[in-house]
Design a protein around this motif. Structure first.
Motif, PDB file in Angstrom:
ATOM      1  N   ILE A  78       0.819  -1.206   0.000  1.00 51.26           N
ATOM      2  CA  ILE A  78       0.000   0.000   0.000  1.00 51.26           C
ATOM      3  C   ILE A  78       0.860   1.267   0.000  1.00 51.26           C
ATOM      4  O   ILE A  78       0.640   2.173  -0.798  1.00 51.26           O
ATOM      5  CB  ILE A  78      -0.959   0.026   1.215  1.00 51.26           C
ATOM      6  N   PHE A  79       1.830   1.347   0.925  1.00 52.25           N
ATOM      7  CA  PHE A  79       2.684   2.530   1.056  1.00 52.25           C
ATOM      8  C   PHE A  79       4.132   2.096   1.234  1.00 52.25           C
ATOM      9  O   PHE A  79       4.404   0.958   1.618  1.00 52.25           O
ATOM     10  CB  PHE A  79       2.282   3.369   2.287  1.00 52.25           C
ATOM     11  N   ARG A  80       5.033   3.040   1.003  1.00 53.12           N
ATOM     12  CA  ARG A  80       6.462   2.827   1.262  1.00 53.12           C
ATOM     13  C   ARG A  80       6.919   3.853   2.291  1.00 53.12           C
ATOM     14  O   ARG A  80       6.387   4.959   2.352  1.00 53.12           O
ATOM     15  CB  ARG A  80       7.260   2.982  -0.029  1.00 53.12           C
ATOM     16  N   SER A  81       7.915   3.488   3.041  1.00 52.34           N
ATOM     17  CA  SER A  81       8.416   4.390   4.084  1.00 52.34           C
ATOM     18  C   SER A  81       8.970   5.684   3.497  1.00 52.34           C
ATOM     19  O   SER A  81       8.992   6.710   4.178  1.00 52.34           O
ATOM     20  CB  SER A  81       9.483   3.694   4.921  1.00 52.34           C
ATOM     21  N   THR A  82       9.371   5.676   2.247  1.00 53.58           N
ATOM     22  CA  THR A  82       9.915   6.889   1.619  1.00 53.58           C
ATOM     23  C   THR A  82       8.847   7.969   1.427  1.00 53.58           C
ATOM     24  O   THR A  82       9.183   9.133   1.226  1.00 53.58           O
ATOM     25  CB  THR A  82      10.566   6.560   0.257  1.00 53.58           C
ATOM     26  N   GLU A  83       7.578   7.596   1.498  1.00 49.73           N
ATOM     27  CA  GLU A  83       6.482   8.565   1.368  1.00 49.73           C
ATOM     28  C   GLU A  83       5.815   8.864   2.709  1.00 49.73           C
ATOM     29  O   GLU A  83       4.804   9.547   2.764  1.00 49.73           O
ATOM     30  CB  GLU A  83       5.427   8.052   0.374  1.00 49.73           C
ATOM     31  N   SER A 143       1.157   9.028   8.573  1.00 47.51           N
ATOM     32  CA  SER A 143       0.788   9.868   7.432  1.00 47.51           C
ATOM     33  C   SER A 143       1.731   9.610   6.270  1.00 47.51           C
ATOM     34  O   SER A 143       2.943   9.507   6.444  1.00 47.51           O
ATOM     35  CB  SER A 143       0.853  11.345   7.814  1.00 47.51           C
ATOM     36  N   PHE A 144       1.150   9.533   5.098  1.00 49.68           N
ATOM     37  CA  PHE A 144       1.888   9.315   3.855  1.00 49.68           C
ATOM     38  C   PHE A 144       1.411  10.353   2.847  1.00 49.68           C
ATOM     39  O   PHE A 144       0.255  10.745   2.870  1.00 49.68           O
ATOM     40  CB  PHE A 144       1.611   7.914   3.303  1.00 49.68           C
ATOM     41  N   PHE A 145       2.307  10.779   1.937  1.00 52.83           N
ATOM     42  CA  PHE A 145       1.872  11.757   0.946  1.00 52.83           C
ATOM     43  C   PHE A 145       1.502  11.120  -0.380  1.00 52.83           C
ATOM     44  O   PHE A 145       0.967  11.796  -1.258  1.00 52.83           O
ATOM     45  CB  PHE A 145       2.895  12.890   0.755  1.00 52.83           C
ATOM     46  N   ASP A 146       1.699   9.814  -0.539  1.00 50.71           N
ATOM     47  CA  ASP A 146       1.352   9.138  -1.781  1.00 50.71           C
ATOM     48  C   ASP A 146       1.352   7.629  -1.540  1.00 50.71           C
ATOM     49  O   ASP A 146       2.180   7.126  -0.782  1.00 50.71           O
ATOM     50  CB  ASP A 146       2.390   9.477  -2.855  1.00 50.71           C
ATOM     51  N   PRO A 147       0.438   6.887  -2.181  1.00 52.12           N
ATOM     52  CA  PRO A 147       0.491   5.430  -2.072  1.00 52.12           C
ATOM     53  C   PRO A 147       1.644   4.858  -2.899  1.00 52.12           C
ATOM     54  O   PRO A 147       2.234   5.560  -3.729  1.00 52.12           O
ATOM     55  CB  PRO A 147      -0.864   4.978  -2.621  1.00 52.12           C
ATOM     56  N   ALA A 148       1.943   3.582  -2.692  1.00 59.81           N
ATOM     57  CA  ALA A 148       3.037   2.920  -3.406  1.00 59.81           C
ATOM     58  C   ALA A 148       2.818   2.957  -4.914  1.00 59.81           C
ATOM     59  O   ALA A 148       3.762   3.082  -5.684  1.00 59.81           O
ATOM     60  CB  ALA A 148       3.183   1.483  -2.921  1.00 59.81           C
ATOM     61  N   SER A 149       1.566   2.848  -5.342  1.00 65.95           N
ATOM     62  CA  SER A 149       1.227   2.975  -6.767  1.00 65.95           C
ATOM     63  C   SER A 149      -0.182   3.546  -6.861  1.00 65.95           C
ATOM     64  O   SER A 149      -0.953   3.479  -5.898  1.00 65.95           O
ATOM     65  CB  SER A 149       1.305   1.623  -7.486  1.00 65.95           C
ATOM     66  N   SER A 150      -0.508   4.076  -8.011  1.00 66.88           N
ATOM     67  CA  SER A 150      -1.836   4.670  -8.174  1.00 66.88           C
ATOM     68  C   SER A 150      -2.941   3.628  -8.083  1.00 66.88           C
ATOM     69  O   SER A 150      -4.085   3.960  -7.787  1.00 66.88           O
ATOM     70  CB  SER A 150      -1.916   5.418  -9.501  1.00 66.88           C
ATOM     71  N   SER A 151      -2.602   2.364  -8.291  1.00 65.17           N
ATOM     72  CA  SER A 151      -3.612   1.311  -8.226  1.00 65.17           C
ATOM     73  C   SER A 151      -3.659   0.604  -6.864  1.00 65.17           C
ATOM     74  O   SER A 151      -4.428  -0.331  -6.684  1.00 65.17           O
ATOM     75  CB  SER A 151      -3.370   0.284  -9.336  1.00 65.17           C
ATOM     76  N   ALA A 152      -2.865   1.046  -5.899  1.00 64.86           N
ATOM     77  CA  ALA A 152      -2.818   0.388  -4.590  1.00 64.86           C
ATOM     78  C   ALA A 152      -4.048   0.666  -3.739  1.00 64.86           C
ATOM     79  O   ALA A 152      -4.422  -0.142  -2.891  1.00 64.86           O
ATOM     80  CB  ALA A 152      -1.566   0.809  -3.823  1.00 64.86           C
ATOM     81  N   VAL A 153      -4.671   1.818  -3.963  1.00 63.74           N
ATOM     82  CA  VAL A 153      -5.820   2.210  -3.144  1.00 63.74           C
ATOM     83  C   VAL A 153      -6.993   2.655  -4.012  1.00 63.74           C
ATOM     84  O   VAL A 153      -6.819   3.008  -5.173  1.00 63.74           O
ATOM     85  CB  VAL A 153      -5.466   3.341  -2.146  1.00 63.74           C
ATOM     86  N   ILE A 154      -8.159   2.627  -3.410  1.00 59.28           N
ATOM     87  CA  ILE A 154      -9.376   3.173  -4.002  1.00 59.28           C
ATOM     88  C   ILE A 154      -9.820   4.304  -3.093  1.00 59.28           C
ATOM     89  O   ILE A 154      -9.803   4.159  -1.857  1.00 59.28           O
ATOM     90  CB  ILE A 154     -10.481   2.101  -4.088  1.00 59.28           C
TER      91      ILE A 154
END
Length: 141
Positions: free
Chosen positions: A61-66, A76-87
């Motif tokens: 879902i997310f990476r620690s870099t975000e 808190s994250f500013f972006d998911p791992a990919s655009s298709s990871a979340v809805i």
């Protein structure tokens, strides 16, 4: 996006099967859109490098870099791992208008995303995610 408009999840289990797979607390948050209390989650202040997976199905879902410190009480994250990871889905519960974040693989509730709060991030978004919805897989040392 309403429930009727969501694409079918890749992982589909009955509530009974989810209850067997998840703890009672995980079930409330992931499958019933609950929220853990602020500043209590295991990943709120974590800085360890790695990948955050959906605790229900294991999808990335997310990476620690975000991940960033927002001091809001949840990771808190500013972006998911990919655009298709979340809805993203409109949430009008609790008399508010918010955007709910779901795992695209199993449709589990992860948290909410907020925009325009002024955090110095590349996307000006804050994915406010329940720790209990995630599992950190540490990067290889």
């Amino acid at each position: 996006m309403s429930n009727e408009d969501l694409p079918a999840p890749k992982v589909q289990l009955t509530n009974s099967e989810w209850r067997q797979r998840l703890t009672a607390e995980e079930f409330v948050v992931l499958r019933q859109a609950g929220t853990e209390r602020p500043f209590t989650g295991e990943y709120t202040d974590t800085k360890q490098p790695g990948v955050y997976e959906c605790r229900a199905c294991g999808a990335e879902i997310f990476r620690s870099t975000e991940k960033f410190e927002s001091h809001c009480g949840w990771p808190s994250f500013f972006d998911p791992a990919s655009s298709s990871a979340v809805i993203l889905r409109e949430d009008k519960s609790l008399g508010m208008r918010r955007v709910e974040v779901l795992c695209s693989t199993c449709h589990s509730h992860l948290g909410h995303v907020f925009e325009g709060e002024g955090y110095p991030t590349p996307t000006d978004q804050r994915y406010c995610i329940n720790s209990i919805s995630l599992r950190l897989v540490p990067a290889d040392s």
